[in-house]
Design an enzyme around this catalytic site. Structure first.
Site, PDB file in Angstrom:
ATOM      1  N   HIS B  40      -3.435   7.130 -12.034  1.00  0.00           N
ATOM      2  CA  HIS B  40      -4.125   8.124 -11.257  1.00  0.00           C
ATOM      3  C   HIS B  40      -3.289   9.470 -11.052  1.00  0.00           C
ATOM      4  O   HIS B  40      -3.804  10.627 -11.033  1.00  0.00           O
ATOM      5  CB  HIS B  40      -4.076   7.595  -9.752  1.00  0.00           C
ATOM      6  CG  HIS B  40      -5.222   6.757  -9.664  1.00  0.00           C
ATOM      7  ND1 HIS B  40      -5.637   5.433 -10.422  1.00  0.00           N
ATOM      8  CD2 HIS B  40      -6.639   7.163  -8.918  1.00  0.00           C
ATOM      9  CE1 HIS B  40      -6.791   5.057  -9.931  1.00  0.00           C
ATOM     10  NE2 HIS B  40      -7.601   5.868  -9.279  1.00  0.00           N
ATOM     11  N   LYS B 104      -9.597  -3.717  -4.663  1.00  0.00           N
ATOM     12  CA  LYS B 104      -9.390  -4.736  -3.563  1.00  0.00           C
ATOM     13  C   LYS B 104      -9.003  -4.424  -2.197  1.00  0.00           C
ATOM     14  O   LYS B 104      -7.951  -3.331  -2.335  1.00  0.00           O
ATOM     15  CB  LYS B 104      -8.632  -6.152  -3.729  1.00  0.00           C
ATOM     16  CG  LYS B 104      -7.286  -6.151  -3.925  1.00  0.00           C
ATOM     17  CD  LYS B 104      -6.890  -7.362  -4.413  1.00  0.00           C
ATOM     18  CE  LYS B 104      -5.244  -7.285  -4.445  1.00  0.00           C
ATOM     19  NZ  LYS B 104      -4.410  -7.274  -2.949  1.00  0.00           N
TER      20      LYS B 104
END
Lengths: 270, 187
Positions: B40, B104
């Site tokens: 990222h 999650k």
């Protein structure tokens, strides 16, 4: 027993722990599936139970976060060995990377990955001496998602009554991040560092061995409604397991080590 | 109180994802790419410097996952905690027109607002690494292997990958926030 035999035995328990969840944990997850009413909670538990089956049958890691390796070694005082047990454990960890273990160990500041799950202080090896001539090694891999939301607090000596609230609030703060339904290792007493060690060691106990104090905290946690994966439900935790040590009259250390549903562990006695 | 959720199959990222609602169940058949913290950070560096990414990010399915790859096979590949990606996601979302994220635990408030009208977040059961691997049919490529096995960007071909739960939809509905509100009221 020689060095090679010990390396093989430790490699075996690494494989076993990573692919086969202990029966007490599987049974608790099955009970949770029966109890849950929400469709989303049931779906999550259904996937967890299917995953456990696939991992066991195909000998694949239950979770890709195969954790940081912790070993608890009990050495019989009458045992004589002509090799270094620690070296054998390190070698077993190396051999299982990346066949079963994802390389997880990094330098804390440079973040450089050692590539083989070993490093300064890793694997973590706790050694105890016991009576007899046996060697018992227990392996507990610990993932980061749950470790990252663990808590430690130094209470005032007269605040024993606040322990339960602290555990419940720690779980509420963690919400879905540690992969609920979780297992809570609770370390009470000792010192700042010892309480955390006790909390980790508590995770080795069977879920079926909870006492009244632990069950009371468990009930309070499950009334929160966080549920499997933090998406709501009746099962936020499968167990609260505690270990206690005496401590200084002026202190009360309490550590909450949170563990995901995949409380993987395996042991070998030689 | 709880109605049976809709079950949907996604094979490509188009405007249809915007009509999915929090609580819907989704399966994915098609291409997904993995990205964790380091990936990222690097994606953001590329986007900010205007350098072209070596893989397609716009209209892609980004899976927060650090898989175990052994002998060129995926052996375990469950989701990682998405919260760690919350710092990067809003700026990345600015640069795409549609995106699906899978992970999650949910993502921060800034991410949820940046997702409005362009992205959805799917929750995949945490810890279900072997189950997830069984739905990955092929490794189509890998980028940035210098970041390490878990942090590299892997391109997977998946089949019937799920059940994934739409946990945050493109209207800003957030299942995690609903649960959190209820939990906090009980403390």
């Amino acid at each position: 027993m020689n060095y090679e035999e010990l390396v093989n035995a430790v490699s075996e328990i690494i494989l076993k722990a990573q692919t086969e969840l202990p029966l007490d944990v599987v049974n608790a997850l099955k009970r949770a599936y029966e109890v849950e009413e929400s469709e989303i909670a049931r779906k999550n538990l259904e996937v967890i139970l299917q995953n456990i089956e696939i991992a066991k049958n195909s000998k694949l890691p239950i979770c890709q976060d195969t954790g940081i390796p912790f070993f608890f070694v009990e050495i019989g005082r009458e045992l004589e060995l002509d090799f270094d047990i620690k070296k054998a454990i390190v070698e077993a960890v190396r051999r299982q990377t990346p066949a079963i273990l994802r390389p997880n160990a990094v330098h804390p500041l440079t973040r450089k990955n050692s590539g083989d799950n070993t490093g300064i202080g890793i694997p973590v090896i706790n050694i105890d001496f016991v009576d007899g001539d046996r060697l018992k090694i227990t392996y507990l891999p610990k993932g980061a998602g749950s470790e990252n939301v663990s808590q430690l607090k130094m209470f005032l000596p007269m605040e024993v009554g606040k322990i339960k609230k602290f555990v419940v609030e720690s779980v509420a703060k963690a919400m879905g991040m540690p992969c609920p339904p979780i297992i809570i290792g609770l370390g009470i007493g000792g010192s700042f560092d010892v309480s955390a060690k006790l909390a980790k060691k508590a995770l080795l106990r069977s879920i079926e061995s909870m006492n009244e104090f632990e069950l009371e905290i468990l009930e309070a946690i499950n009334s929160l409604g966080i549920g499997p994966m933090g998406l709501g439900g009746k099962t936020t935790a499968l167990a609260v397991l505690s270990e206690i040590n005496h401590c200084h009259t002026a202190s009360l250390p309490v550590a909450v080590n949170i563990q995901c549903w995949a409380n993987r562990r395996a042991e070998v006695v030689l | 109180m709880i109605s049976k959720p809709k079950e949907i199959i996604i094979s490509k990222v188009d405007e249809k994802i915007l009509s999915l609602k929090a609580g819907d169940l989704v399966h994915i058949s098609g291409e997904i790419l993995t990205a964790r913290d380091k990936a990222h950070a690097r994606i953001l560096e590329f986007l900010e410097s205007g350098e072209k990414l070596p893989f397609k990010l716009n209209r892609s399915i980004v899976y927060h996952c650090g898989p175990i790859i052994s002998d060129n096979k995926v052996i375990s590949a469950g989701p990682t905690t998405s919260e760690r990606m919350s710092a990067y996601a809003p700026k990345i979302l600015e640069k795409v027109d549609l995106m699906v994220m899978i992970g999650k635990g949910g993502m921060g408030k800034d991410v949820v607002s940046a997702m409005k009208g362009k992205a959805i977040y799917l929750a995949f059961t945490g810890g279900a690494g072997a189950f997830a691997a069984s739905k990955i049919k092929k490794i189509k490529g890998v980028f940035w292997e210098d970041l390490g096995m878990a942090e590299a960007v892997w391109i997977f071909e998946v089949e019937n990958f799920g059940p994934c739960i739409v946990a945050i939809d493109a209207q800003g509905n957030n299942l995690y926030e609903e649960v959190e509100r209820m939990v906090m009221a009980k403390l």
